[in-house]
Design an enzyme around this catalytic site. Structure first.
Site, PDB file in Angstrom:
ATOM      1  CD  GLU A   1      -6.845  -0.239   1.058  1.00 30.89           C
ATOM      2  OE1 GLU A   1      -5.587  -0.053   0.682  1.00 30.89           O
ATOM      3  OE2 GLU A   1      -6.797  -0.984   2.352  1.00 30.89           O
ATOM      4  CE  LYS A   8      -3.421  -2.731   2.454  1.00 32.13           C
ATOM      5  NZ  LYS A   8      -4.681  -2.777   3.068  1.00 32.13           N
ATOM      6  CD  GLU A  65      -7.330  -8.287  -0.880  1.00 30.67           C
ATOM      7  OE1 GLU A  65      -6.271  -8.584  -0.379  1.00 30.67           O
ATOM      8  OE2 GLU A  65      -7.675  -7.331  -1.159  1.00 30.67           O
ATOM      9  CG  HIS A 119      -6.609  -2.985  -3.012  1.00 27.26           C
ATOM     10  ND1 HIS A 119      -7.213  -2.379  -1.691  1.00 27.26           N
ATOM     11  CD2 HIS A 119      -5.967  -3.939  -2.136  1.00 27.26           C
ATOM     12  CE1 HIS A 119      -6.982  -3.189  -0.818  1.00 27.26           C
ATOM     13  NE2 HIS A 119      -6.342  -3.977  -1.045  1.00 27.26           N
TER      14      HIS A 119
END
Ligand code: PEP
Length: 252
Positions: A93, A8, A163, A91
């Site tokens: 995020e 990240k 995830e 992802h």
């Protein structure tokens, strides 16, 4: 089996120089594919520090266009140019914080595969969606876009990462059985799209994986490795997770 570390927005040149050679030493000769994904500015240095090792280097995102007026963006060709062979796409995020929708993730997947990068494409439900009983619908819709993006001829080269959003960075982990249930559905869906893809697709689990819970997750038949966030920032912990994946061939 494949284990990928998503740093990240963490790290520094000093950390790359310290962590990667130590990690490479700890897992030398391991029978598992291992990839590290530091932030863009450290990719070249990571490639340099890992020269001669079997560890791969990946980015955490890329733009779907080959070049041009896209300020602040990075293309697939640029990643290849600095020695990256992997890229994390979609992802949660980025989906939540950067407005990435399924179509954008599908476009990036198509570009990455066409360029010769191996994409690790993330799917997963929020806690609200799980509690509403919508987990399978949500991940099926996300996967469907990714498969369309890849196309039947390239779908077999995809790596997926399941995830659950509620398990990322929270210390909460899906139980091995909860993860297995979703992984098996993802594989069936990929197989229905392209029989080759169902057989060769690797489906990683991500969400608060640590050395202490990795072996139980990796023992599940449809869990082909892990996408590791926080625990990948510690060479010893990450190496222990990689070792937990050893001994299980990814397509067995
Ligand atoms: C991730 O960000 O992909 C992730 C799985 O994070 P963590 O391991 O910290 O939950």
């Amino acid at each position: 089996m494949l284990v990928a570390g998503n740093w990240k927005m963490n790290g520094s040149q000093a950390m790359v120089r310290a962590l990667l050679p130590s990690l490479a030493g700890e897992i030398a000769g391991i029978g598992v594919d291992v990839v590290v994904c530091p932030p863009f500015p450290y990719l070249s240095l990571a490639v340099e520090c890992l020269a001669g090792s079997v560890l791969g280097v990946g980015a955490q995102d890329m733009h779907p266009a080959p070049c041009g007026a896209h300020t602040g963006e990075v293309s697939a060709q640029m990643l290849l140019d600095v020695g990256c062979n992997w890229v994390i796409l979609g992802h949660s995020e980025r989906r939540a914080g950067n407005g990435e929708d399924d179509l954008a993730v599908a476009r990036k997947t198509r570009t990455a595969l066409a360029a010769g990068l191996s994409p690790i494409v993330c799917v997963g439900e929020t806690l609200e969606q799980r509690e509403a009983g919508r987990t399978f619908d949500v991940v099926a819709a996300q996967l469907s876009a990714v498969l369309e993006g890849a196309g039947p001829e390239r779908a077999a080269s995809l790596v997926l990462a399941y995830e659950p959003v509620w398990a990322i960075g929270t210390g909460l982990t899906a139980s091995p059985e909860q993860a297995q249930e979703v992984h098996s559905r993802l594989r069936q869906q990929a197989e229905a799209f392209a029989p080759d893809a169902g057989r060769s697709l690797r489906v990683l689990y991500g969400g608060s994986v640590k050395a202490a819970n990795a072996a139980a997750l990796f023992a599940m038949p449809d869990i082909d490795g892990g996408l590791i966030g926080g625990a990948s920032l510690d060479a010893g912990e990450f190496a222990a997770i990689c070792r937990a994946a050893e001994g299980r061939s990814w397509n067995s």
